[in-house]
Every structure is written in C-alpha cells, then in structure tokens.
Design an enzyme around this catalytic site. Structure first.
Site, short mmCIF file in Angstrom:
data_model
loop_
_atom_site.label_atom_id
_atom_site.label_comp_id
_atom_site.label_asym_id
_atom_site.label_seq_id
_atom_site.Cartn_x
_atom_site.Cartn_y
_atom_site.Cartn_z
N ASP A 30 0.85 -1.19 0.00
CA ASP A 30 0.00 0.00 0.00
C ASP A 30 0.89 1.25 0.00
O ASP A 30 1.90 1.31 0.71
CB ASP A 30 -0.91 0.00 1.24
CG ASP A 30 -2.06 0.99 1.11
OD1 ASP A 30 -3.22 0.54 1.02
OD2 ASP A 30 -1.79 2.21 1.09
N ILE A 31 0.51 2.23 -0.79
CA ILE A 31 1.31 3.46 -0.93
C ILE A 31 1.27 4.30 0.35
O ILE A 31 2.16 5.13 0.58
CB ILE A 31 0.80 4.27 -2.15
CG1 ILE A 31 1.88 5.16 -2.72
CG2 ILE A 31 -0.47 5.04 -1.82
CD1 ILE A 31 1.52 5.77 -4.07
N ASN A 86 -12.72 -3.21 2.62
CA ASN A 86 -13.67 -2.11 2.69
C ASN A 86 -14.64 -2.22 1.51
O ASN A 86 -14.21 -2.45 0.38
CB ASN A 86 -12.93 -0.77 2.62
CG ASN A 86 -12.03 -0.56 3.83
OD1 ASN A 86 -12.38 -0.92 4.94
ND2 ASN A 86 -10.85 0.00 3.61
N GLY A 92 -15.85 2.83 3.66
CA GLY A 92 -14.53 3.46 3.56
C GLY A 92 -13.74 3.06 2.32
O GLY A 92 -12.54 3.32 2.23
N GLN A 93 -14.41 2.43 1.35
CA GLN A 93 -13.69 2.03 0.13
C GLN A 93 -13.38 3.25 -0.71
O GLN A 93 -14.25 4.09 -0.96
CB GLN A 93 -14.54 1.03 -0.67
CG GLN A 93 -13.79 0.44 -1.86
CD GLN A 93 -14.59 -0.63 -2.60
OE1 GLN A 93 -15.76 -0.89 -2.27
NE2 GLN A 93 -13.97 -1.24 -3.60
N HIS A 99 -10.20 -5.45 -3.29
CA HIS A 99 -8.86 -5.75 -2.80
C HIS A 99 -8.94 -6.08 -1.32
O HIS A 99 -9.83 -5.61 -0.62
CB HIS A 99 -7.90 -4.57 -3.02
CG HIS A 99 -8.41 -3.27 -2.50
ND1 HIS A 99 -9.35 -2.52 -3.17
CD2 HIS A 99 -8.13 -2.58 -1.37
CE1 HIS A 99 -9.63 -1.43 -2.48
NE2 HIS A 99 -8.90 -1.45 -1.37
N HIS A 101 -6.77 -5.84 2.19
CA HIS A 101 -5.62 -5.29 2.91
C HIS A 101 -5.08 -6.39 3.83
O HIS A 101 -5.85 -7.04 4.55
CB HIS A 101 -6.03 -4.11 3.79
CG HIS A 101 -6.58 -2.93 3.05
ND1 HIS A 101 -5.85 -1.78 2.85
CD2 HIS A 101 -7.78 -2.71 2.47
CE1 HIS A 101 -6.58 -0.90 2.19
NE2 HIS A 101 -7.76 -1.44 1.95
P1 AMP Z 1 -9.66 1.22 0.18
O1 AMP Z 1 -9.94 2.40 1.06
O2 AMP Z 1 -9.98 -0.07 0.84
O3 AMP Z 1 -10.30 1.36 -1.18
O4 AMP Z 1 -8.09 1.19 0.00
C1 AMP Z 1 -7.42 1.72 -1.10
C2 AMP Z 1 -5.96 1.71 -0.75
O5 AMP Z 1 -5.21 1.88 -1.94
C3 AMP Z 1 -5.54 2.80 0.21
O6 AMP Z 1 -5.02 2.21 1.41
C4 AMP Z 1 -4.46 3.56 -0.57
O7 AMP Z 1 -3.39 3.97 0.24
C5 AMP Z 1 -4.03 2.54 -1.60
N1 AMP Z 1 -3.46 3.07 -2.83
C6 AMP Z 1 -3.96 4.06 -3.60
N2 AMP Z 1 -3.17 4.26 -4.68
C7 AMP Z 1 -2.16 3.37 -4.59
C8 AMP Z 1 -1.03 3.05 -5.40
N3 AMP Z 1 -0.76 3.72 -6.54
N4 AMP Z 1 -0.20 2.07 -5.01
C9 AMP Z 1 -0.43 1.41 -3.86
N5 AMP Z 1 -1.49 1.63 -3.05
C10 AMP Z 1 -2.35 2.61 -3.42
#
Ligand code: AMP
Length: 111
Positions: A30-31, A86, A92-93, A99, A101
């Site tokens: 995760d970024i 999420n 909170g998605q 995906h 986590h």
């Molecule tokens: P969600 O809130 O469950 O949709 O989680 C989306 C996740 O994607 C968040 O934790 C972000 O930090 C992560 N994210 C967004 N863009 C990127 C990216 N380019 N590379 C890795 N993780 C990312």
C-alpha cells in the site's frame, strides 16, 4: 475498466512492485501504509467490490483466502495479521476494484 487505478497497476500502466503475482492476483505494498507490513491483494479481473461478487468468483475468493496466510508467513508475520476489505463508500472504500488489505508487523489497535 479504463479509468480504474488497480486495473492500470495490474496492466503495468502504473508502476507497482509486485511482491507476489499469479494467474489470478497481484500483490503490492500500500502506498500509504497503516502498519509496518501493509499489502494489497488485488484480483487481475475487475470486480468493483464484495457487493459485485457472483458465483463465478468463488474460486478467486477461495484462492485469495488461502493465499493470505502464505503471504503473511512470507512477510514474517508469525504473531498474526489483520485482513480488511472495505466495501462501498459507507465502508470506507476508496478504490472501487476489490482488494484485501493485509496488515501486521506491530501490535495493531483493536476496533
Ligand atoms: P480502500 O480504502 O480499501 O479502497 O483502499 C485503497 C488503498 O489503496 C488505500 O489504502 C491507498 O493507500 C491505496 N493506494 C492508492 N493508490 C495506490 C497506489 N498507486 N499504489 C499502492 N497503493 C495505493
């Protein structure tokens, strides 16, 4: 889905370092990590969320569930780990491509 961030990562159009990939999923950090280990397990196929799953995804979801402890073990999470999915805005998605986590590496707060 041409405007989907995770579809672009799966396609290699946006860079991400895969710590695991197979015919069904890619896995990358995760970024914006919320723990020392914070991976995202992302299906190659576009499914917006848990709410869009159908019976055709049963094998995919079983694959992901069985992969999670393997990934955790490879990351050295011998003490345990947390998984989060999420779903929808109310859940909170932020990225509407299903995906999971995978978090761990420190004591995580309770809910
Ligand atoms: P969600 O809130 O469950 O949709 O989680 C989306 C996740 O994607 C968040 O934790 C972000 O930090 C992560 N994210 C967004 N863009 C990127 C990216 N380019 N590379 C890795 N993780 C990312």
């Amino acid at each position: 889905m041409s405007d989907c961030l995770f579809c672009k990562i799966v396609a290699g159009e946006i860079p991400a370092e895969f710590v695991h990939e197979d015919e069904r999923v890619v896995v990358f950090a995760d970024i914006n990590p919320k723990a020392r280990v914070h991976l995202l397990v992302v299906p190659r196929t576009h499914v917006a969320s848990l709410a869009e799953l159908g019976p055709e995804h049963d094998n995919l979801m079983a694959h992901i569930m069985r992969l999670l402890p393997v990934l955790a073990d490879r990351q050295g999470l011998t003490d345990g780990f947390r998984t989060i999915i999420n779903t929808g805005k109310g859940g909170g998605q932020e990225v509407f491509h299903l995906h999971v986590h995978l978090l761990g590496g420190e004591d995580l707060p309770g809910f």
